[in-house]
Design a protein around this motif. Structure first.
Motif, PDB file in Angstrom:
ATOM      1  N   ALA A 154       0.814  -1.373   0.063  1.00 44.51           N
ATOM      2  CA  ALA A 154       0.239   0.043   0.085  1.00 44.51           C
ATOM      3  C   ALA A 154       0.698   1.389   0.136  1.00 44.51           C
ATOM      4  O   ALA A 154       0.117   2.327  -0.148  1.00 44.51           O
ATOM      5  N   HIS A 155       2.206   1.339   0.204  1.00 44.90           N
ATOM      6  CA  HIS A 155       3.026   2.247   0.560  1.00 44.90           C
ATOM      7  C   HIS A 155       4.107   2.353  -0.557  1.00 44.90           C
ATOM      8  O   HIS A 155       4.691   3.690  -0.731  1.00 44.90           O
ATOM      9  N   VAL A 156       4.719   1.319  -1.183  1.00 44.02           N
ATOM     10  CA  VAL A 156       6.035   1.356  -1.902  1.00 44.02           C
ATOM     11  C   VAL A 156       5.883   0.397  -2.985  1.00 44.02           C
ATOM     12  O   VAL A 156       5.081  -0.630  -2.684  1.00 44.02           O
TER      13      VAL A 156
ATOM     14  N   GLY B  51      -4.474   7.975  -3.127  1.00 50.38           N
ATOM     15  CA  GLY B  51      -4.937   8.622  -1.897  1.00 50.38           C
ATOM     16  C   GLY B  51      -6.193   8.361  -1.568  1.00 50.38           C
ATOM     17  O   GLY B  51      -6.695   9.029  -0.576  1.00 50.38           O
ATOM     18  N   GLY B  52      -6.952   7.315  -2.459  1.00 54.49           N
ATOM     19  CA  GLY B  52      -8.344   7.422  -2.186  1.00 54.49           C
ATOM     20  C   GLY B  52      -8.715   6.230  -1.302  1.00 54.49           C
ATOM     21  O   GLY B  52      -7.608   5.898  -0.339  1.00 54.49           O
ATOM     22  N   GLY B  53      -9.979   5.573  -1.298  1.00 51.81           N
ATOM     23  CA  GLY B  53     -10.484   4.736  -0.517  1.00 51.81           C
ATOM     24  C   GLY B  53      -9.527   3.442  -0.626  1.00 51.81           C
ATOM     25  O   GLY B  53      -9.167   2.738   0.191  1.00 51.81           O
ATOM     26  N   CYS B  54      -9.018   3.074  -1.882  1.00 53.22           N
ATOM     27  CA  CYS B  54      -7.864   1.960  -2.023  1.00 53.22           C
ATOM     28  C   CYS B  54      -6.813   2.851  -2.871  1.00 53.22           C
ATOM     29  O   CYS B  54      -6.966   3.333  -3.895  1.00 53.22           O
TER      30      CYS B  54
ATOM     31  N   GLU C  62      -9.325  -4.878  -0.252  1.00 52.32           N
ATOM     32  CA  GLU C  62     -10.369  -5.959  -0.019  1.00 52.32           C
ATOM     33  C   GLU C  62     -11.472  -5.682  -1.039  1.00 52.32           C
ATOM     34  O   GLU C  62     -12.170  -6.809  -1.517  1.00 52.32           O
ATOM     35  N   LYS C  63     -12.030  -4.526  -1.027  1.00 51.72           N
ATOM     36  CA  LYS C  63     -13.386  -4.325  -1.580  1.00 51.72           C
ATOM     37  C   LYS C  63     -13.273  -4.640  -3.088  1.00 51.72           C
ATOM     38  O   LYS C  63     -13.986  -5.358  -3.837  1.00 51.72           O
ATOM     39  N   ASP C  64     -12.111  -4.342  -3.717  1.00 51.09           N
ATOM     40  CA  ASP C  64     -11.703  -4.764  -5.179  1.00 51.09           C
ATOM     41  C   ASP C  64     -11.826  -6.256  -5.483  1.00 51.09           C
ATOM     42  O   ASP C  64     -12.109  -6.680  -6.535  1.00 51.09           O
ATOM     43  N   ILE C  65     -11.238  -7.058  -4.656  1.00 48.53           N
ATOM     44  CA  ILE C  65     -11.176  -8.453  -4.403  1.00 48.53           C
ATOM     45  C   ILE C  65     -12.451  -9.196  -4.456  1.00 48.53           C
ATOM     46  O   ILE C  65     -12.870  -9.818  -5.222  1.00 48.53           O
TER      47      ILE C  65
END
Length: 803
Positions: free
Chosen positions: A299-301, A743-746, A786-789
């Protein structure tokens, strides 16, 4: 097919989520308990989304390894099994001693030499000793748990399924494995650039007879050493670029990774997401047989690797004891070599026994590749020092990347584990930082040591290629130790060429010198690579492209996707117009081929003039120029090819201006036209009609171009005019990822592509699906959050258990 291959499909997604989302404290407790086998056996949940990408969720590292081993076996059981036969030293038994392995795990030319080497590793207990070393010198408990779990998962899949892939269905060499097998496979990858490239020379080394003689000409050795590493570029390479927040539309970093790896065999990538709730969440490509993500993002790099120019071994020239050719002198004292007797089965109950000879520096070798002999005479022998022969730390480096929260953490992981054997690292993060570093495990050969301790042979090879040949008879020529190195004999992190927080950092397998063309890196030792020398056509084209993107600014992931499939041919931009004009000026429109035949080449001139300078599949003229350029550059030395020579003050733009008057130009053109006509290929045919792979009887056009053309989207196909031109791709673009953050929800925005698809089983639905995407230059939208999976229309959920 997926439904038939998997059991225990869980249809209640809510139950799955509740069962696998553990609080962080519970996950930590479970992880600590995994030091001992679990009573109920290992388990994981595997959620498949489009194109067969598994998202593996587990409660701890052993369970994560289990799910990974199970899912890899489901897609690649035959390729994996073949590799485990290799590292068990059993290729001769099953496939015959004289057949050639696929070079995935060593450069052995025959199964017999491969077996003798790996059986020797087993007999010596080399990997067991490395596993027993405490971290960070040895692998961490988490890494060992992953290995244990991977073996258990692979074995569970074998127990629970019938192998249907025709490559190994019913084969008796497809057998259960152990955690040690997994570790030895990792060891093989670590030594690939050192002992792995010298397997034939290690297993052939025998004491001299009275008739044994020989010497090595320094000039020939320098040339052979250069060619040794030049051949690596055709087999494995890569591009990667990271852009800083100052160049992007939202101030966050961007990364495009484009590794060039083999399309067949055990060095294929395999794509997945690995999650231990509260502990680890990473997605990307893993080398087959590995339980960690090699190139990927969290999520960061995001990070990628490129094959580095550092020479991961040193050669030590031994002065032999006049009384005993199996003893050598160090500071005037005689030391006996260690004799290892190795026996392997070759089928039919027959065994072959050979001896290997080892020294304080490493094994005695009689060659490095076919072109560089190192004869063992009555007075001299050569030993190979490979510092990666004590390196089983790459899994911990990968875990450090997977858990990183930025490029600074990537650097800290590299400094702590020091586990990468032969690659550079390029990274970007969500805060806009960038990183390039050549942090690889290299022998601690400083330029000062090379000046003081090189033999006459080394004084030729070290400046030419970075291959050190040191005087093994002197104790003061030992490699020493850096204070920040995890072990003696290697460079510490402070010595690594590193560039941070630049507008862009890029590498295309040249040295670290021009990771950013405006901020040249200098001051590193020659063993890392060269400075101030001509760059490859691919590096030059890449630097032109990424510098232009950085200058333009406001970049997004879409710009990375455009770079990947621009398919621009830098060699064409430099030379095609001159070639077309010189072609049109040939008297009578003819040229004489290498066989003396006069060829009418006039029809080629307008094709070259009208070519769009790309290797898109519908490009007309790309195939003609490609075949011509290969012939010209193979026959004309580089320094004679250009009117304007290379200048270190203008390294991206020079050399330039093709010299079409050079001897060999017209011959290459005649040979190319004759070759295509003999194959029945029109000079203006579309590239994709003749550059393709066959998958399940379907011809799939392949975009991209070869190393000498300088195309970012590199592919190396096999020329077979009897079957229509280029057919099978041997190496090239593999696991590609374009990653940014919004920077959004995902927060992660990622597009990926596994060019040769997830499975090598022709019966799998995922044998060619991503290859078709690659052909049409389309991407897979990564489902990381998670929501996309859970929203995937292809979602299939599988709970896998050890028993």
């Amino acid at each position: 097919m997926r439904a038939r291959l998997r059991r225990l499909v869980v249809t209640a997604v809510a139950v799955l989520t509740a069962a696998t989302t553990l609080p962080a404290a519970a996950a930590d407790r479970h992880d600590r308990q995994e030091q001992h086998p679990t009573h109920g056996g290992l388990s994981a949940v595997v959620r498949y989304t489009e194109y067969g990408v598994p998202h593996i969720v587990a409660r701890g590292y052993a369970d994560l390894g289990f799910g990974t081993g199970w899912a890899q076996a489901a897609d690649q059981v035959c390729v994996l099994a073949d590799g485990f036969v290799t590292v068990r030293g059993e290729r001769s038994r099953y496939f015959g001693p004289d057949a050639a392995p696929d070079f995935s795990l060593s450069s052995a030319s025959r199964n017999l030499t491969s077996d003798l080497y790996f059986q020797g590793v087993r007999d010596a207990g080399t990997v067991e000793r490395l596993l027993a070393r405490p971290a960070p010198a040895g692998p961490s408990r988490e890494s060992k748990e992953l290995m244990r779990g991977f073996a258990a998962g692979y074995n569970a899949w074998l127990r629970q399924h019938r192998v249907t892939d025709p490559a190994c269905a019913g084969a008796d060499w497809v057998r259960p494995i152990t955690a040690l097998d997994v570790a030895v496979r990792g060891y093989a990858l670590a030594v690939l650039g050192g002992q792995g490239r010298a397997v034939d020379g290690i297993t052939a080394a025998q004491p001299p007879t009275s008739a044994t003689a020989g010497s090595v000409d320094p000039a020939d050795a320098a040339r052979a050493a250069r060619e040794l590493f030049a051949s690596d570029a055709a087999d494995m390479g890569s591009n990667a670029v990271a852009f800083s927040g100052g160049t992007t539309a939202n101030g966050r970093g961007l990364l495009l990774g484009n590794p060039h790896y083999p399309w067949q065999g055990g060095r294929r990538f395999w794509q997945s997401q690995q999650t231990i709730p509260g502990e680890l969440n990473v997605a990307g490509g893993s080398l087959l047989g590995s339980a960690t993500v090699s190139i990927g993002h969290n999520a960061h790099v995001a990070w990628s690797h490129t094959v580095a120019t550092g020479v991961p071994f040193s050669v030590h020239q031994l002065t032999l004891d006049p009384a005993d050719p199996t003893a050598y002198l160090v500071d005037g004292r005689s030391e006996r070599m260690t004799k290892r007797t190795v026996s392997v089965a070759v089928g039919g109950g027959e065994r072959v026994t050979r001896t290997q000879w080892w020294t304080r520096y490493g094994p005695v070798v009689t060659s490095l590749g076919a072109a560089l002999p190192l004869p063992w005479t009555a007075t001299t022998a050569y030993a190979l020092n490979d510092p990666n022969a004590t390196n089983l730390r790459a899994s911990d480096t990968a875990l450090g990347f997977s858990r990183a929260r930025g490029t600074a953490d990537v650097r800290r992981a590299l400094a702590r584990t020091q586990g990468l054997p032969w690659v550079n690292t390029i990274a970007a993060d969500s805060r806009g930082h960038t990183l390039f570093t050549q942090s690889q495990v290299l022998p601690r050969v400083t330029d000062e040591l090379a000046r003081r301790c090189s033999t006459p042979l080394g004084r030729a090879t070290y400046p030419a290629s970075g291959v050190a040949v040191l005087d093994g008879s002197r104790g003061d020529c030992s490699l020493g130790r850096d204070a920040d190195a995890v072990e003696a004999g290697i460079f510490g992190p402070a010595r690594m060429p590193t560039l941070t927080d630049q507008e862009y950092v890029e590498n295309s397998n040249d040295s670290a010198w021009l990771a950013n063309a405006d901020r040249p890196l200098t001051g590193y030792e020659r063993v890392f690579g060269n400075v101030g020398t001509q760059r490859s056509m691919r590096t030059r084209g890449a630097l032109e492209d990424v510098a232009a993107l950085a200058d333009r600014g406001r970049l997004t992931v879409r710009d990375l996707q455009g770079q990947q499939f621009a398919n621009r041919v830098p060699a064409g931009d430099l030379a095609a117009a001159d070639v077309a004009r010189a072609c049109a000026a040939l008297p009578g429109g003819t040229a004489t081929g290498s066989d003396g035949t006069v060829v009418d080449v006039s029809a080629a001139c307008p094709v070259l003039a009208d070519w769009d300078r790309t290797t898109d599949t519908d490009s007309r003229g790309a195939l003609l120029f490609d075949r011509f350029w290969r012939k010209l550059t193979a026959s004309v030395p580089g320094e004679r090819l250009w009117k304007v020579p290379f200048s270190a003050s203008d390294p991206v733009a020079t050399p330039n201006t093709l010299d079409t008057s050079v001897a060999g130009f017209a011959t290459a053109l005649a040979d190319t036209v004759a070759e295509l006509r003999a194959a029945g290929i029109a000079l203006d045919s579309r590239l994709g009609e003749h550059q393709f792979v066959v998958r399940g009887g379907e011809r799939v056009a392949v975009p991209g171009g070869t190393e000498s053309l300088g195309v970012w989207n590199k592919v190396e196909p096999v020329w077979d005019p009897a079957h229509g031109g280029y057919t099978e791709v041997t190496t090239g673009s593999s696991y590609i990822q374009a990653v940014g953050w919004d920077g959004g929800g995902c927060p992660v925005v990622a597009r990926t592509l596994l060019t040769y698809s997830q499975s090598s089983d022709p019966g799998s639905a995922h044998y060619r699906d991503q290859t078709r995407l690659f052909s049409t230059e389309k991407w897979v939208a990564s489902r990381f959050c998670e929501k996309d999976i859970m929203a995937s229309p292809a979602l299939e959920v599988v709970r896998v258990r050890e028993r």
